[in-house]
Design a protein around this motif. Sequence first.
Motif, short mmCIF file in Angstrom:
data_model
loop_
_atom_site.label_atom_id
_atom_site.label_comp_id
_atom_site.label_asym_id
_atom_site.label_seq_id
_atom_site.Cartn_x
_atom_site.Cartn_y
_atom_site.Cartn_z
N ASP A 136 0.84 -1.20 0.00
CA ASP A 136 0.00 0.00 0.00
C ASP A 136 0.88 1.24 0.00
O ASP A 136 1.89 1.29 0.71
N LEU A 137 0.48 2.24 -0.78
CA LEU A 137 1.24 3.48 -0.88
C LEU A 137 0.35 4.67 -0.55
O LEU A 137 -0.81 4.75 -1.00
N MET A 138 0.90 5.61 0.23
CA MET A 138 0.27 6.89 0.51
C MET A 138 1.29 7.98 0.23
O MET A 138 2.50 7.75 0.35
N PHE A 139 0.81 9.17 -0.12
CA PHE A 139 1.72 10.22 -0.55
C PHE A 139 1.38 11.56 0.10
O PHE A 139 0.21 11.90 0.28
N TYR A 140 2.44 12.31 0.43
CA TYR A 140 2.33 13.72 0.80
C TYR A 140 3.10 14.49 -0.27
O TYR A 140 4.31 14.36 -0.39
N ILE A 141 2.37 15.29 -1.04
CA ILE A 141 2.93 15.86 -2.27
C ILE A 141 3.18 17.35 -2.12
O ILE A 141 2.34 18.09 -1.58
N GLU B 45 6.66 12.89 -0.34
CA GLU B 45 7.00 11.91 0.68
C GLU B 45 6.09 10.71 0.46
O GLU B 45 4.86 10.84 0.47
N ALA B 46 6.70 9.55 0.20
CA ALA B 46 5.92 8.34 -0.05
C ALA B 46 6.01 7.42 1.16
O ALA B 46 7.09 7.21 1.72
N ILE B 47 4.87 6.89 1.57
CA ILE B 47 4.80 5.93 2.67
C ILE B 47 4.45 4.57 2.09
O ILE B 47 3.42 4.42 1.41
N PHE B 48 5.30 3.59 2.32
CA PHE B 48 5.09 2.23 1.81
C PHE B 48 4.73 1.32 2.98
O PHE B 48 5.45 1.26 3.98
N THR C 274 6.45 -0.71 7.62
CA THR C 274 6.27 0.59 6.97
C THR C 274 7.62 1.29 6.82
O THR C 274 8.44 1.26 7.73
N PHE C 275 7.82 1.90 5.66
CA PHE C 275 8.98 2.77 5.49
C PHE C 275 8.59 3.97 4.65
O PHE C 275 7.59 3.94 3.92
#
Length: 253
Positions: free
Chosen positions: A186-191, A197-200, A223-224
């Motif tokens: 799963d990926l989340m992003f702060y753009i 910044e990508a959260i994996f 998580t990284f």
Amino acid sequence: MSFFNKALASLGIGNAKVDTRLKQIQYRQGDLIEGEVFVQGGQVEQTVDEIYLYLVILYHQDNSQQEYVMEEYRLSEVFTIGPRETKVIPFEFSLPYDTPVTTGGCPVFLKTGLDISMAVDPDDTDGIEVLPHPLLETVLQVVERIGFQLTEIDFEFENFYSRHPFIQVFNFKPVGDLRNSLDGLDLMFYIGERRLEAIFQVDRKATDLMSSLEEALELDRKTFRLSISEEDVKGGDQELERKLTDLIVQHAQ
């Protein structure tokens, strides 16, 4: 007749009308949105207290559709619109970087309205298509090349930081060599403008008793985070691909 027309206008009959016209309907996160609001006078003179423009997101939570106003813009001061008169108000604003992409079935639209005292407020809605920021799109393409397939785009409502009640999540399943050790990614992003910044979140597969216990206790996720800038992929994304491959393999252990 004038009194009768005013009474009808207060009920929305013969009232002023509003129509928003955009230069285009497809945008990337962070793009400039330009357009014009056309106000057409009705049968009587009316005072418009303001023209407002909402950026609205529709999303599903707990099997129900929610409507969320992401941004609000005021486009005018008080003005008077005469019978059959037309006024045109140009506008522009930057689409927020954290606007959800619409690919995953998340409608995004602009709602324009007139605030008219003692009358039914007319409004207009215009849907837009929101595409990923170029850096976000690069990351998604690299993840697919590594050996993952995008299966769903949805929302997370807990355990994250956001100025909104949700954050968009890109769900992948492994289709390459990692399918024997991972259930998903799963990926989340702060753009930002030139950096994200990508959260994996790596969902490890249960392969023995210990990993089965971890899965039962929901301890099977690692998580990284990774910061990626335009400069990092200026000469190509091969280095990003190598770095992501190493990090995902490392966290799959």
